[in-house]
Design an enzyme around this catalytic site. Structure first.
Site, PDB file in Angstrom:
ATOM      1  N   ARG A  90      22.725 -42.865 -29.167  1.00  0.00           N
ATOM      2  CA  ARG A  90      22.873 -43.416 -30.516  1.00  0.00           C
ATOM      3  C   ARG A  90      24.139 -42.876 -31.182  1.00  0.00           C
ATOM      4  NH1 ARG A  90      17.731 -42.968 -34.253  1.00  0.00           N
ATOM      5  NH2 ARG A  90      18.530 -40.873 -34.588  1.00  0.00           N
ATOM      6  N   LYS A  95      24.202 -44.330 -37.417  1.00  0.00           N
ATOM      7  CA  LYS A  95      23.831 -43.185 -38.258  1.00  0.00           C
ATOM      8  C   LYS A  95      25.086 -42.570 -38.870  1.00  0.00           C
ATOM      9  CE  LYS A  95      20.284 -39.573 -37.965  1.00  0.00           C
ATOM     10  NZ  LYS A  95      19.420 -39.980 -39.068  1.00  0.00           N
ATOM     11  N   GLU A 148      13.112 -50.502 -44.047  1.00  0.00           N
ATOM     12  CA  GLU A 148      12.570 -49.200 -43.643  1.00  0.00           C
ATOM     13  C   GLU A 148      12.230 -48.359 -44.847  1.00  0.00           C
ATOM     14  OE1 GLU A 148      15.134 -46.969 -41.006  1.00  0.00           O
ATOM     15  OE2 GLU A 148      16.918 -47.875 -41.857  1.00  0.00           O
TER      16      GLU A 148
HETATM   17  N1  PLP Z   1      15.731 -44.519 -40.260  1.00  0.00           N
HETATM   18  C1  PLP Z   1      16.631 -43.740 -40.858  1.00  0.00           C
HETATM   19  C2  PLP Z   1      17.459 -44.328 -41.930  1.00  0.00           C
HETATM   20  C3  PLP Z   1      16.792 -42.409 -40.454  1.00  0.00           C
HETATM   21  O1  PLP Z   1      17.679 -41.612 -41.047  1.00  0.00           O
HETATM   22  C4  PLP Z   1      15.989 -41.905 -39.418  1.00  0.00           C
HETATM   23  C5  PLP Z   1      16.157 -40.536 -38.944  1.00  0.00           C
HETATM   24  O2  PLP Z   1      16.865 -40.282 -38.028  1.00  0.00           O
HETATM   25  C6  PLP Z   1      15.054 -42.760 -38.823  1.00  0.00           C
HETATM   26  C7  PLP Z   1      14.939 -44.050 -39.277  1.00  0.00           C
HETATM   27  C8  PLP Z   1      14.196 -42.281 -37.716  1.00  0.00           C
HETATM   28  O3  PLP Z   1      14.920 -42.210 -36.527  1.00  0.00           O
HETATM   29  P1  PLP Z   1      14.521 -41.186 -35.403  1.00  0.00           P
HETATM   30  O4  PLP Z   1      13.117 -41.459 -35.059  1.00  0.00           O
HETATM   31  O5  PLP Z   1      15.440 -41.480 -34.284  1.00  0.00           O
HETATM   32  O6  PLP Z   1      14.707 -39.833 -35.977  1.00  0.00           O
HETATM   33  C1  COI Z   2      15.978 -37.434 -39.088  1.00  0.00           C
HETATM   34  O1  COI Z   2      14.808 -37.817 -39.051  1.00  0.00           O
HETATM   35  O2  COI Z   2      16.510 -36.765 -38.213  1.00  0.00           O
HETATM   36  C2  COI Z   2      16.813 -37.787 -40.201  1.00  0.00           C
HETATM   37  O3  COI Z   2      17.948 -38.037 -40.021  1.00  0.00           O
HETATM   38  C3  COI Z   2      16.220 -37.812 -41.502  1.00  0.00           C
HETATM   39  C4  COI Z   2      16.996 -37.114 -42.576  1.00  0.00           C
HETATM   40  C5  COI Z   2      16.893 -35.645 -42.536  1.00  0.00           C
HETATM   41  C6  COI Z   2      18.373 -37.626 -42.769  1.00  0.00           C
END
Ligand code: PLP
Ligand code: COI
Length: 338
Positions: free
Chosen positions: A80, A183, A219
């Site tokens: 990612r 991200k 989301e």
């Molecule tokens: N959506 C957003 C906007 C986020 O910042 C995160 C955190 O990383 C997620 C979803 C969840 O992603 P992940 O499960 O890869 O941490």
């Molecule tokens: C994560 O779940 O890793 C996120 O990025 C959430 C937040 C701390 C930005």
């Protein structure tokens, strides 16, 4: 660590011993530098500061029931970050660089990996920034890749208890043809005001709808949204949400449990039909959603009794945590065991 109250940790920054850095210059990444310095020395014209050339990741290391340390789905976070770097025209970190930095920094900070049974974990934060000086809106010619770690507790104070979220139709954190699917820090800057408004109104989270029509669920703050209805795990497919690695894992676990997995546009109008709702992410793990408040309509949607996690949220949470903590077989090969 004798003076850390692991069970009381929130989601914040706590200094650890070591972090790793590498610089991309003249087409190559430098060997990893391991340092105790918490600061970066940056040129004032670095593109990350002016034009948001920045990517970050978030993943976790856990102390397992067997005492071993496991990093969850490291390769997916690396992929990612590479996608984010491609979209923002930054130097691409290699899978090897990402892996080496994460593994090395977790190992060197092992005393900060919270003990098994405390509910806390070691959060790993990889960061990629344009560090080269540039005043025109152009990609930098130099980049820095940094990995630091910090021990964390629950993202929401309440832990694994249903949260209440507030719908925000008046701000978007990202747009369908924009940067929501990667991200970058700008997405989070764009979410601060609505997050603050929700907090002040007494809601720990925001529910974002699609930027074009406000018809579909996108989301929930820094976490994906999912719902359970009639034996199905339902989660939004949207170009403006971050493809969550936790959600990807939950889709697999849901299918393993025999749930039908529906990844599709999810209309806000479907909300009253859901038996359970939840948010999921590395930081949020699974945070069940007990209530959704819609300030424009003056309506509250409640799931179950609004205060107790639903049975599927519990089952999925236990399955995910079980794998992360080495209590359950890692049948899908998600852990890097150190
Ligand atoms: N959506 C957003 C906007 C986020 O910042 C995160 C955190 O990383 C997620 C979803 C969840 O992603 P992940 O499960 O890869 O941490
Ligand atoms: C994560 O779940 O890793 C996120 O990025 C959430 C937040 C701390 C930005």
């Amino acid at each position: 660590m004798e003076n850390i109250d692991w069970k009381e940790l929130g989601f914040g920054y706590l200094k650890t011993d070591w972090n790793a850095r590498s610089t991309w210059r003249n087409g190559a990444w430098s060997p990893l530098e391991i340092t105790q310095d918490e600061y970066l020395s940056l040129h004032m014209a670095a593109t990350c500061l002016h034009y948001g050339q920045e990517a970050f990741e978030g993943l976790k290391a856990f102390r397992g029931v067997d005492g071993k340390v496991r990093i969850f789905r490291l390769e997916e976070n690396a992929k990612r970050m590479i996608r984010t770097a491609e979209y923002t025209m930054m130097a691409l970190p290699t899978m090897e660089l990402f892996r080496e930095a994460c593994v090395e920094i977790v190992k060197r900070n092992e005393r900060f990996v919270p003990p098994y049974g405390t509910g806390a974990s070691l959060y790993i934060r990889p960061l990629l920034i344009g560090s080269g000086a540039q005043v025109g809106v152009k990609p930098a010619t130099e980049y820095m890749f940094v990995v630091f770690v910090t021990p964390v507790g629950p993202y929401y104070k309440t832990g694994f208890k249903p949260i209440s979220v507030m719908v925000d139709r008046h701000h978007d954190r990202s747009a369908p043809l924009g940067t929501g699917f990667v991200k970058v820090g700008g997405n989070y800057a764009a979410s601060l005001l609505s997050g603050d408004m929700a907090h002040k109104a007494g809601f720990p989270g925001v529910l974002y709808l699609d930027a074009c029509e406000k018809k579909y669920i996108d989301e929930s703050g820094a976490a994906n949204f999912f719902a359970i209805r009639d034996g199905a795990y339902i989660t939004p497919k949207s170009p403006s949400i971050l493809p969550s690695i936790t959600n990807m894992s939950l889709r697999t676990l849901a299918a393993d449990f025999g749930l039908r997995v529906e990844e599709r546009p999810v209309e806000f109008a479907e909300l009253p039909t859901f038996e359970e709702a939840g948010s999921c992410g590395t930081a949020a793990v699974i945070s069940p959603i007990g209530k959704v408040y819609d300030p424009d309509e003056g309506k509250t949607y409640t799931f179950g009794d609004g205060a107790t996690p639903g049975p599927w949220c519990v089952k999925l949470y236990e399955a995910l945590r079980g794998i992360q903590l080495g209590e359950k077989d890692d049948v899908h090969g998600w852990n890097t065991v150190l």
